[in-house]
Design a protein around this motif. Structure first.
Motif, PDB file in Angstrom:
ATOM      1  N   MET A 170       0.819  -1.219   0.000  1.00 28.11           N
ATOM      2  CA  MET A 170       0.000   0.000   0.000  1.00 28.11           C
ATOM      3  C   MET A 170       0.852   1.267   0.000  1.00 28.11           C
ATOM      4  N   PHE A 171       1.942   1.268   0.820  1.00 32.18           N
ATOM      5  CA  PHE A 171       2.802   2.442   0.926  1.00 32.18           C
ATOM      6  C   PHE A 171       4.188   2.124   0.372  1.00 32.18           C
ATOM      7  N   THR A 172       4.830   3.153  -0.193  1.00 35.44           N
ATOM      8  CA  THR A 172       6.193   3.033  -0.704  1.00 35.44           C
ATOM      9  C   THR A 172       7.058   4.101  -0.063  1.00 35.44           C
ATOM     10  N   ASP A 173       8.166   3.677   0.534  1.00 32.60           N
ATOM     11  CA  ASP A 173       9.149   4.621   1.065  1.00 32.60           C
ATOM     12  C   ASP A 173      10.134   4.917  -0.059  1.00 32.60           C
ATOM     13  N   SER A 174      10.053   6.114  -0.621  1.00 28.34           N
ATOM     14  CA  SER A 174      10.830   6.439  -1.818  1.00 28.34           C
ATOM     15  C   SER A 174      12.253   6.898  -1.515  1.00 28.34           C
ATOM     16  N   HIS A 175      12.653   6.921  -0.231  1.00 27.56           N
ATOM     17  CA  HIS A 175      14.009   7.371   0.083  1.00 27.56           C
ATOM     18  C   HIS A 175      14.365   6.965   1.508  1.00 27.56           C
ATOM     19  N   CYS A 176      15.318   6.050   1.637  1.00 27.02           N
ATOM     20  CA  CYS A 176      15.788   5.647   2.969  1.00 27.02           C
ATOM     21  C   CYS A 176      17.215   5.129   2.867  1.00 27.02           C
ATOM     22  N   HIS A 177      17.885   5.063   4.010  1.00 25.21           N
ATOM     23  CA  HIS A 177      19.294   4.682   4.078  1.00 25.21           C
ATOM     24  C   HIS A 177      19.423   3.437   4.962  1.00 25.21           C
ATOM     25  N   LEU A 178      19.125   2.298   4.394  1.00 21.67           N
ATOM     26  CA  LEU A 178      19.045   1.074   5.190  1.00 21.67           C
ATOM     27  C   LEU A 178      20.395   0.439   5.450  1.00 21.67           C
ATOM     28  N   THR A 179      21.452   0.922   4.797  1.00 22.14           N
ATOM     29  CA  THR A 179      22.785   0.410   5.091  1.00 22.14           C
ATOM     30  C   THR A 179      23.462   1.194   6.212  1.00 22.14           C
ATOM     31  N   PHE A 180      22.848   2.258   6.694  1.00 24.39           N
ATOM     32  CA  PHE A 180      23.418   3.020   7.793  1.00 24.39           C
ATOM     33  C   PHE A 180      23.372   2.182   9.069  1.00 24.39           C
ATOM     34  N   PRO A 181      24.332   2.365   9.978  1.00 20.97           N
ATOM     35  CA  PRO A 181      24.436   1.467  11.136  1.00 20.97           C
ATOM     36  C   PRO A 181      23.221   1.454  12.050  1.00 20.97           C
ATOM     37  N   GLU A 182      22.464   2.534  12.076  1.00 16.60           N
ATOM     38  CA  GLU A 182      21.276   2.570  12.936  1.00 16.60           C
ATOM     39  C   GLU A 182      20.239   1.525  12.528  1.00 16.60           C
ATOM     40  N   LEU A 183      20.276   1.089  11.264  1.00 18.24           N
ATOM     41  CA  LEU A 183      19.254   0.182  10.741  1.00 18.24           C
ATOM     42  C   LEU A 183      19.800  -1.143  10.222  1.00 18.24           C
ATOM     43  N   ALA A 184      21.035  -1.169   9.800  1.00 19.79           N
ATOM     44  CA  ALA A 184      21.568  -2.334   9.095  1.00 19.79           C
ATOM     45  C   ALA A 184      21.643  -3.592   9.947  1.00 19.79           C
ATOM     46  N   GLY A 185      21.689  -3.429  11.263  1.00 22.70           N
ATOM     47  CA  GLY A 185      21.898  -4.582  12.134  1.00 22.70           C
ATOM     48  C   GLY A 185      20.689  -5.464  12.364  1.00 22.70           C
ATOM     49  N   ASP A 186      19.503  -5.013  11.983  1.00 23.91           N
ATOM     50  CA  ASP A 186      18.292  -5.812  12.221  1.00 23.91           C
ATOM     51  C   ASP A 186      17.377  -5.728  11.018  1.00 23.91           C
ATOM     52  N   MET A 187      17.836  -6.264   9.907  1.00 20.21           N
ATOM     53  CA  MET A 187      17.044  -6.178   8.690  1.00 20.21           C
ATOM     54  C   MET A 187      15.772  -7.008   8.799  1.00 20.21           C
ATOM     55  N   ALA A 188      15.837  -8.132   9.491  1.00 21.84           N
ATOM     56  CA  ALA A 188      14.638  -8.966   9.644  1.00 21.84           C
ATOM     57  C   ALA A 188      13.563  -8.210  10.420  1.00 21.84           C
ATOM     58  N   GLY A 189      13.949  -7.547  11.496  1.00 19.37           N
ATOM     59  CA  GLY A 189      12.986  -6.781  12.275  1.00 19.37           C
ATOM     60  C   GLY A 189      12.449  -5.596  11.515  1.00 19.37           C
ATOM     61  N   LEU A 190      13.319  -4.923  10.780  1.00 20.38           N
ATOM     62  CA  LEU A 190      12.901  -3.776   9.983  1.00 20.38           C
ATOM     63  C   LEU A 190      11.882  -4.195   8.933  1.00 20.38           C
ATOM     64  N   ARG A 191      12.140  -5.311   8.264  1.00 21.92           N
ATOM     65  CA  ARG A 191      11.237  -5.763   7.217  1.00 21.92           C
ATOM     66  C   ARG A 191       9.910  -6.263   7.793  1.00 21.92           C
ATOM     67  N   ALA A 192       9.958  -6.874   8.970  1.00 21.06           N
ATOM     68  CA  ALA A 192       8.714  -7.307   9.609  1.00 21.06           C
ATOM     69  C   ALA A 192       7.860  -6.096   9.982  1.00 21.06           C
ATOM     70  N   ALA A 193       8.500  -5.039  10.478  1.00 18.38           N
ATOM     71  CA  ALA A 193       7.762  -3.822  10.823  1.00 18.38           C
ATOM     72  C   ALA A 193       7.179  -3.170   9.581  1.00 18.38           C
ATOM     73  N   MET A 194       7.930  -3.182   8.479  1.00 22.32           N
ATOM     74  CA  MET A 194       7.398  -2.669   7.221  1.00 22.32           C
ATOM     75  C   MET A 194       6.143  -3.428   6.809  1.00 22.32           C
ATOM     76  N   ALA A 195       6.208  -4.738   6.847  1.00 16.39           N
ATOM     77  CA  ALA A 195       5.068  -5.558   6.429  1.00 16.39           C
ATOM     78  C   ALA A 195       3.852  -5.282   7.302  1.00 16.39           C
ATOM     79  N   ALA A 196       4.072  -5.142   8.600  1.00 18.25           N
ATOM     80  CA  ALA A 196       2.961  -4.872   9.513  1.00 18.25           C
ATOM     81  C   ALA A 196       2.324  -3.521   9.238  1.00 18.25           C
TER      82      ALA A 196
END
Length: 268
Positions: free
Chosen positions: A1-27
């Protein structure tokens, strides 16, 4: 439904938990994200992340604030766009914000390297046939001027693209739209004191509007001050719905359609 058109997922604040980040996106029903390159040193990680997941895409470019990094040629940028799931050149542009504090007292004249880098990215995008992701901060006159000088006026052969995380005036928004560019709004639009940006949010046509997080930065209300994530982009959509007198579902629908239109490689 939604698209994030700009993000920095390789930055250290986010890169360490890609599974959690993607689960939160799906939810949160955030189905796609564009992962942004800020240096050529970072680009392989950005492209690899996009190649790993079928709802991520990547850009290739060097942020205007990145110094003491590899300076790519037009040919290098064009070659990068030929890799799988790379859909744009950027982020690129100009940043003159707080010259005295952030740039050691240098003048705008001293930032000729930024302007030359920007021209290189524009030329690469045109040659590669992909859009630009543009960063402009306190530099809108030069940003627009260079785009025009390089032939980016919406005509045949123009790369086009998006002014990401838009924070400029209504006049700059109109000028960007007149050149054929899209305008992307971030969590800043949820801030109470962003009054002029609220007016911009109301004037951008339905078919030129995008939403983004710029994660891990600029988290929207009610998460302001915390680490941002693509799962928060629906809060940007909700505030836009209020400002534009429509529904959050409608904002999700039009901005996702615009993302596909601007970056046609995402559907190929």
């Amino acid at each position: 439904m939604f698209t994030d058109s700009h993000c920095h997922l390789t930055f250290p604040e986010l890169a360490g938990d890609m599974a959690g980040l993607r689960a939160a996106m799906a939810a949160a029903q955030v189905t796609r994200a564009l992962c942004i390159s800020t240096t050529m040193e970072e680009f392989p990680s950005v492209q690899a992340l996009a190649a790993r997941y079928d709802n991520f895409w990547a850009t290739a470019g060097v942020h205007p604030d990145s110094e003491d990094v590899h300076e790519p040629s037009v040919d290098e940028l064009v070659a990068a766009t030929r890799l799988p799931r790379v859909v744009a050149v950027g982020e690129t542009g100009l940043d003159y914000y707080q010259m005295e504090e952030r740039k050691g007292g240098r003048s705008i004249a001293d930032l000729a390297w930024q302007r030359e880098r920007f021209r290189t990215h524009i030329r690469a995008a045109r040659q590669a046939g992909v859009p630009l992701v543009i960063h402009t901060r306190a530099a809108s006159e030069d940003t627009l001027g260079i785009l025009k000088e390089e032939g980016e006026e919406g005509g045949p052969g123009s790369a086009g693209g998006v002014f990401h995380c838009f924070t400029e005036t209504r006049e700059v928004a109109r000028a960007a739209l007149d050149l054929g560019f899209y305008v992307s709004l971030s969590g800043i639009v949820t801030f109470k004191n962003a009054r002029e940006l609220h007016e911009v949010a109301a004037l951008v046509p339905d078919d030129r509007l995008l939403i983004e997080t710029d994660a891990p930065y600029l988290a929207p209300v009610p998460y302001r001050g915390k680490v941002n994530t693509p799962a928060y982009v629906p809060h940007v959509a909700a505030r836009l719905a209020e400002l534009r007198g429509t529904t959050v579902e409608r904002i999700g629908e039009i901005t996702s359609a615009n993302f596909t239109r601007l970056f046609p490689r995402v559907s190929s």
